[in-house]
Design a protein around this motif. Structure first.
Motif, PDB file in Angstrom:
ATOM      1  N   GLN A   1       0.835  -0.917   0.194  1.00  0.00           N
ATOM      2  CA  GLN A   1      -0.020  -0.193  -0.054  1.00  0.00           C
ATOM      3  C   GLN A   1       0.591   1.238  -0.090  1.00  0.00           C
ATOM      4  N   HIS A   2       2.216   0.731   0.740  1.00  0.00           N
ATOM      5  CA  HIS A   2       3.204   2.225   0.493  1.00  0.00           C
ATOM      6  C   HIS A   2       3.318   2.958  -0.624  1.00  0.00           C
ATOM      7  N   ARG A   3       4.218   1.537  -0.940  1.00  0.00           N
ATOM      8  CA  ARG A   3       4.593   1.738  -2.517  1.00  0.00           C
ATOM      9  C   ARG A   3       3.815   2.010  -3.383  1.00  0.00           C
TER      10      ARG A   3
ATOM     11  N   LEU B   1       4.445   5.393  -3.198  1.00  0.00           N
ATOM     12  CA  LEU B   1       5.351   6.500  -3.818  1.00  0.00           C
ATOM     13  C   LEU B   1       5.293   6.129  -5.671  1.00  0.00           C
TER      14      LEU B   1
ATOM     15  N   ARG C   1       7.466   8.498  -8.295  1.00  0.00           N
ATOM     16  CA  ARG C   1       8.503   8.323  -9.120  1.00  0.00           C
ATOM     17  C   ARG C   1       8.268   8.062 -10.668  1.00  0.00           C
TER      18      ARG C   1
ATOM     19  N   ASN D   1      14.977  -2.738  -6.214  1.00  0.00           N
ATOM     20  CA  ASN D   1      14.394  -2.917  -4.517  1.00  0.00           C
ATOM     21  C   ASN D   1      13.825  -2.838  -3.876  1.00  0.00           C
ATOM     22  N   ASN D   2      12.294  -1.733  -4.000  1.00  0.00           N
ATOM     23  CA  ASN D   2      11.385  -1.905  -3.292  1.00  0.00           C
ATOM     24  C   ASN D   2      10.446  -2.943  -3.384  1.00  0.00           C
TER      25      ASN D   2
ATOM     26  N   HIS E   1      11.265  -5.799  -5.011  1.00  0.00           N
ATOM     27  CA  HIS E   1      11.555  -7.031  -4.107  1.00  0.00           C
ATOM     28  C   HIS E   1      11.426  -6.863  -2.996  1.00  0.00           C
ATOM     29  N   ALA E   2      11.576  -5.890  -2.741  1.00  0.00           N
ATOM     30  CA  ALA E   2      10.868  -5.698  -0.978  1.00  0.00           C
ATOM     31  C   ALA E   2       9.878  -6.337  -0.267  1.00  0.00           C
ATOM     32  N   VAL E   3       8.395  -5.651  -1.059  1.00  0.00           N
ATOM     33  CA  VAL E   3       6.778  -5.765  -1.022  1.00  0.00           C
ATOM     34  C   VAL E   3       6.815  -7.227  -1.290  1.00  0.00           C
TER      35      VAL E   3
END
Lengths: 403, 403
Positions: free
Chosen positions: A225-227, A230, A234, A259-260, A262-264
């Motif tokens: 949800q935060h991604r 963003l 971007r 990276n973002n 793959h983080a989610v």
């Protein structure tokens, strides 16, 4: 009797702002906009020949890399064919003299010039080539953007492969998906110096498919949800970096968004991993190249990005790509010899890393074959129309090569 | 002349809601609260002997695992010693008859009973043992929570090692850190069935230190801000899971928060990786055990968590830990024989996975030694006071063992 046939190729695209998550799984409407670089079809492409003929036995047939695939009416291929046929039918209704191609059975053959084993998503270029060849066969008046809406329903990121250069897929707001389409952000010629090195990474582990993976993220990752908050910023930053040919901004944002993404994936339950130890080490190498380069020149030298697999795509400008290739070769010796399609390695020794201050001790070399092969390519053009001599179909409507 | 000396041990703690990020790096004030399980000192502990003597040469001296470490006034050790001395000094001011221990030089020796090579953070148990032994030496009246404020300034998570059982570190709001302290959420006896298996994973790569890593996350990860909004809810859920001894909720949240923490590490620039391919495979094993168990019984069997390294800590209830150990042994054969301290493997063959519906084909076995060793332990008590016979110091104030 004329032959109604068209052959097209479509390119691979690699996103720098990633698509991950659908708000509508049937129409393939994404949870966020995305942006990609189209790669050169001289190196990587899907080619599709579509033919229709009144005399064909009823029912559409399709061969992918020589192997027949069932065309289900509600499947991804079936939906694309149905939508393009509908467009053709509308054209025919406007001009009674036109042959009723929309009513004739189709025979379609499609090939990728890169092995599936390379781990490159072939669905994007494949679906785009299908849509391009059918649009050509049917002589459709629709713009590439409108056609991209059809490709999107076949495979989300396929919509971006209908353009060359730098391409945005706008998420859109309409519930019918009519404004969820691709458009060119900048042409290849605006910034032709963008090169890419694909490091094909060996991985025994069967990964999570992106289709099931992204929905698991939507359902279980609190960070997604935060991604989503963003990405709009971007997208703007990335378009501005491309407009001003600002490689530093382009590379930094490309890495951050990979990276973002793959983080989610990792924040998903159960977690999804696409990066393996070799992927992590490739990230380490690019980060070390950039650290040294930034210190020596104030600029970044490369930007990595990873899709739903362990392969690393490294973007670098024409003047720096040889440095990147040599650095990768030093730490990740491949089994296969590097073909050097642009002849950039001439004169310099393989393995030399010509970045001032680069710490050659940052890592020892990996086992031969940890990176299987390297593909050097660059930003490329959109779908191409080919002549009849390039047809993939025999006279009887079956493919020339069969597996 | 009496000898003024005290020997204490303190436990290792493994967080289930992770601490990652400081809002004040000098006072070590965290960006979020955290919660841990204290592990049994019968298996893992730090032991510290502190002595003070008027006759010692001026200046404090400290030996860690037999090697002398400089005690810098503004270093982490120095700050802890200074604060505890100040507390002692206040006690002395209230009672003139007391010896002026606060003015005497200190000699401190500390040992961990687990090798540094095990990759377990020893700073938490080590600092906690230091604080516990000095508090005992100085006969300080402060509660463990108040003492935890001191340990926190030595090493953040050390504050949680001043308690047994289930321990929360409250982030606090005060700028001087006086309310950023640890407290017991539940005693060991409330839920003594909690066992833990530590899988020590081999890793050649030198990882990012947690101290520098967490600040890079604070400075560069956009997702961390979102994590911080999640943690208060997770703390409540975890406390409630512990209060009701709800292992399903405990394990699910433990895994989700570990993954969430590693996701923000990956979202950092440059990205921070602590999980390697073996770590990922251990996650895969626990997920498969849980999938099968959930389907067969409706309940989870285990929960994994990873700190700033590749080692996996798997929590499971007493009745299920043998199943977990056998499953790990089947896919990750260790070099060293498993000592089986609780004798849970008797009678069953190693490698048998007794969970109905478990897919033994989910993965092939890893190379021997990918997991170096297994440590089986359980929830434990807080710091212990030991007798003089356990002293680590010789009569002259130097350590009994020197490296």
């Amino acid at each position: 009797m004329p032959t109604y046939e068209a052959t097209s190729t479509a390119p691979v695209n690699i996103a720098v702002i990633k698509y991950w998550g659908k708000r509508d799984t049937a129409l393939i409407l994404p949870t966020n906009s995305s942006l990609s670089v189209t790669l050169d079809q001289d190196h990587l492409r899907s080619q599709t020949t579509s033919r229709c003929d009144e005399s064909f036995e009823k029912g559409d047939r399709l061969w992918l890399n020589g192997k027949e695939e069932a065309v289900k009416a509600d499947g991804r291929l079936g939906v694309c064919i149905r939508e393009l046929r509908k467009m053709r039918s509308e054209v025919e209704q406007g001009d009674e003299k036109l042959p009723k191609l929309s009513q004739w059975p189709l025979r379609i053959a499609s090939y990728n010039n890169f092995p599936t084993a390379a781990g490159l998503a072939s669905s994007a270029s494949g679906l785009a080539a299908l849509v391009a060849s059918l649009a050509q066969l049917y002589e459709l008046p629709q713009s590439p953007s409108l056609l991209s809406c059809i490709a999107r329903q076949g495979s989300g990121s396929a919509c971006r492969s209908l353009f060359g250069g730098y391409v945005a897929w706008r998420e859109g707001t309409s519930s019918d998906g009519s404004d969820s389409l691709a458009e060119e952000v900048a042409s290849r010629d605006h910034w032709p110096e963008m090169h890419a090195l694909i490091c094909v990474v060996s991985d025994k582990k069967k990964g999570t498919s992106s289709t099931s993976g992204m929905q698991r993220t939507v359902e279980t990752s609190p960070l997604l949800q935060h991604r989503l908050t963003l990405v709009p910023g971007r997208m703007k930053e990335m378009e501005s970096a491309i407009a001003s040919r600002d490689f530093d901004a382009f590379a930094a944002l490309t890495m951050a968004d990979s990276n973002n993404f793959h983080a989610v994936c990792l924040d998903t339950s159960p977690p999804i991993f696409y990066l393996n130890d070799v992927s992590r080490a490739l990230i380490g190498l690019v980060e070390e190249l950039n650290r040294a380069s930034k210190e020596a020149t104030g600029h970044l030298i490369a930007g990595y990005t990873f899709d739903a697999g362990p392969n690393c795509v490294i973007y670098a400008l024409e003047g720096n790509i040889a440095t990147v290739i040599r650095a990768v070769q030093r730490y990740f010796p491949t089994e296969a010899a590097f073909p050097d399609p642009f002849g950039v390695l001439g004169g310099k020794e393989a393995g030399e890393v010509d970045v001032k201050g680069f710490n050659v001790e940052w890592s020892s070399a990996w086992d031969k074959g940890s990176v299987k092969s390297l593909i050097h390519t660059r930003v490329g053009d959109g779908p191409r129309k080919l002549g009849q001599e390039e047809s993939l179909l025999k006279e009887d409507g079956t493919p020339k090569t069969v597996v």
